[in-house]
Design an enzyme around this catalytic site. Sequence first.
Site, PDB file in Angstrom:
ATOM      1  N   GLY A  86      78.508  11.438  39.115  1.00  0.00           N
ATOM      2  CA  GLY A  86      78.952  12.786  39.455  1.00  0.00           C
ATOM      3  C   GLY A  86      80.381  12.749  39.950  1.00  0.00           C
ATOM      4  CB  CYS A  87      82.219  15.153  42.047  1.00  0.00           C
ATOM      5  SG  CYS A  87      83.804  15.373  42.840  1.00  0.00           S
TER       6      CYS A  87
END
Length: 161
Positions: free
Chosen positions: A10-11
């Site tokens: 993810g981020c």
Amino acid sequence: MTKTAVLAGGCFWGLEELFRDRPGVIATEAGYTGGENQSPTYENHPGHAEALQITYDTDSTSFRNLLDFFFCVHNPTTLNQQGNDRGTSYRSAIFYENEEERKEAEAFIVRVNDSRRWKDPVVTTLEPLTAFYKAEEYHQDYLQKNPGGYTCHAVYFDSYL
């Protein structure tokens, strides 16, 4: 001795924030890897994952310990998504540097699946590390610079070990 590991879940902001203070972690760097272009940017990184390069001291931690924490702080069962972030940039991936790391990552995925802590099976990909490109400076230590900024990461489990 120091080594590096490159993980995507993810981020990169949330991963970096959680990994920065782990025992044995010397440095973290947000960046891009696994994509189609050289010198990617936030605006132009086709196929690249937002990833975290972790420099660690092998006398204080191991690749296996980093994998353990990685699988505790993101949902490895959501394809190309973490929280509100969607797309291949946000895939769960382990970018291995050699066959030993690939095998260790493969075994750890089996361990996570066997734990049945997640309702669905792990979709984390194992991809050879070809190049890691440092992200723009404003992405480095983002949540340190912007307390209360967006993150989709949390410590979901203590350990799989």
